[in-house]
Design a protein around this motif. Structure first.
Motif, PDB file in Angstrom:
ATOM      1  N   GLU A 129       0.843  -1.197   0.000  1.00 39.12           N
ATOM      2  CA  GLU A 129       0.000   0.000   0.000  1.00 39.12           C
ATOM      3  C   GLU A 129       0.871   1.237   0.000  1.00 39.12           C
ATOM      4  N   ALA A 155      -1.861  15.333  -3.782  1.00 37.33           N
ATOM      5  CA  ALA A 155      -1.397  14.162  -3.027  1.00 37.33           C
ATOM      6  C   ALA A 155      -2.098  12.902  -3.518  1.00 37.33           C
ATOM      7  N   ALA A 156      -3.402  13.003  -3.782  1.00 37.28           N
ATOM      8  CA  ALA A 156      -4.167  11.842  -4.269  1.00 37.28           C
ATOM      9  C   ALA A 156      -3.667  11.429  -5.653  1.00 37.28           C
ATOM     10  N   THR A 199       1.006   5.620   0.245  1.00 35.09           N
ATOM     11  CA  THR A 199       0.374   6.912   0.547  1.00 35.09           C
ATOM     12  C   THR A 199       1.409   8.008   0.365  1.00 35.09           C
ATOM     13  N   THR A 240      -0.148   9.849  -5.212  1.00 39.20           N
ATOM     14  CA  THR A 240      -0.313   8.540  -4.558  1.00 39.20           C
ATOM     15  C   THR A 240      -0.723   7.485  -5.583  1.00 39.20           C
ATOM     16  N   ASN A 270      -4.462  18.275  -1.233  1.00 34.24           N
ATOM     17  CA  ASN A 270      -5.074  16.949  -1.142  1.00 34.24           C
ATOM     18  C   ASN A 270      -5.270  16.344  -2.525  1.00 34.24           C
ATOM     19  N   GLU A 313       1.955  12.062   1.086  1.00 34.32           N
ATOM     20  CA  GLU A 313       1.360  13.187   1.809  1.00 34.32           C
ATOM     21  C   GLU A 313       2.092  14.487   1.506  1.00 34.32           C
ATOM     22  N   ASP A 318       4.981   4.985   2.956  1.00 32.15           N
ATOM     23  CA  ASP A 318       4.497   6.357   3.188  1.00 32.15           C
ATOM     24  C   ASP A 318       5.539   7.334   2.688  1.00 32.15           C
ATOM     25  N   TYR A 324       6.501  11.389   2.299  1.00 34.25           N
ATOM     26  CA  TYR A 324       6.188  12.743   2.759  1.00 34.25           C
ATOM     27  C   TYR A 324       6.952  13.739   1.889  1.00 34.25           C
ATOM     28  N   PHE A 356       3.634  -1.199   3.900  1.00 31.04           N
ATOM     29  CA  PHE A 356       3.070   0.151   3.795  1.00 31.04           C
ATOM     30  C   PHE A 356       4.180   1.126   3.432  1.00 31.04           C
ATOM     31  N   ARG A 401       1.565   4.322  -6.826  1.00 36.91           N
ATOM     32  CA  ARG A 401       1.011   2.978  -6.609  1.00 36.91           C
ATOM     33  C   ARG A 401       0.937   2.210  -7.937  1.00 36.91           C
TER      34      ARG A 401
END
Length: 295
Positions: free
Chosen positions: A74, A96-97, A76, A100, A93, A78, A132, A134, A130, A104
């Motif tokens: 997964e 970021a989406a 993410t 992401t 946002n 940010e 992540d 930043y 996971f 992915r």
């Protein structure tokens, strides 16, 4: 708007950019691994001033029904408000989406991690990975930096050694302690001196294995400013440009993805072909920085 455009056009007419780069040159790249002690793998990437930190965390889990012999991955990304002067939460946002989803897609479509290598016991236990990312400083081309950081953090990750006892409980042997996950899912810690009892199955016992990426897809973003292609644009250049195209290629130069986040203009086939060529050229600098961090 107009002043910025006029200022910018002066440079473009001389085939250069305000930061002194030629139109086709990317910014310097640096990669550092293992920067977050609390994660299972981490990587800090800088492309010019753009800075991304990626951390990988592993959790024990149960495989999904449709893929009993695989773990999961997964992602993410940010963009905290501090990463740029434009503190418009909605815009952040959205971006970021978008990033992401693209990171992915690339990690999955590029088969960077063989999900079967995350299996511990089919249909019973697996690793859930996971990632992540930043964005610490947003100065353009954040997709490129985020993808490079994610690749580095995965490469830095080591799957801990586990053993499975006769009751089907999984034990994870980390460093000097063993954290035990019973079939009920409770974790507690026992000293590492524990002996493996007869009849106990061990999975990779005493053999930590690195998450060896099967491939390393990396991307290069090009901004289109009045029919001029700018390789690896800064945030200012992205704002002035009509559109941008990100091309992701693997170590063989094969295209893994072409992404265009909308924009005022469509990119012609010629422009796309030039962006692909730029991405293949840029790959060498990105992968060199990654290799040097792991040398």
């Amino acid at each position: 708007g107009t002043c910025a455009n006029e200022y910018y056009e002066k440079f473009i007419s001389q085939e250069t950019r305000p930061d002194g780069r030629p139109l086709g040159r990317g910014r310097p790249v640096s990669v550092a691994r293992g920067v977050v002690g609390t994660s299972d793998g981490s990587c800090l990437v800088k492309i010019g001033r753009t800075t991304c930190l990626a951390a990988v965390n592993l959790e024990l889990g149960v495989p999904e029904l449709e893929s009993p012999n695989q773990g999961t991955l997964e992602v993410t990304v940010e963009l905290p408000p501090m990463c740029s002067s434009e503190t418009r939460p909605g815009r952040h946002n959205e971006e970021a989406a978008y990033v992401t989803g693209r990171v992915r897609d690339v990690l999955t479509d590029g088969k960077v991690v063989d999900l079967r290598s995350l299996s511990i016991e089919p249909a019973k236990h697996c690793w859930k990975v996971f990632v992540d990312v930043y964005v610490l400083d947003h100065d353009g081309s954040i997709l490129d930096a985020a993808l490079l950081a994610a690749n580095g953090a995965l490469r830095d990750c080591v799957l801990p050694v586990v053993s499975i006892d006769e009751r089907g409980d999984v034990e994870v042997l980390y460093g000097q302690t063993v954290s035990r996950l019973s079939a009920e899912g409770d974790a507690d810690e026992i000293p590492k001196s524990k002996k493996v009892k007869p009849g106990e199955k061990t999975v990779g016992l005493n053999r930590q294995k690195r998450l060896v990426p099967a491939s390393t897809p990396l991307s290069c973003t090009c901004a289109l400013y009045k029919n001029t292609i700018l390789v690896d644009p800064s945030h200012e250049e992205e704002k002035l440009s009509e559109t941008s195209v990100t091309v992701c290629v693997d170590e063989l130069g094969k295209i893994v993805g072409v992404f265009k986040p909308g924009g005022r203009n469509e990119a012609s086939e010629t422009v796309l072909a030039n962006c692909v060529a730029a991405s293949r050229l840029r790959y060498a600098a990105l992968s060199k920085a990654l290799k040097e961090a792991f040398a």
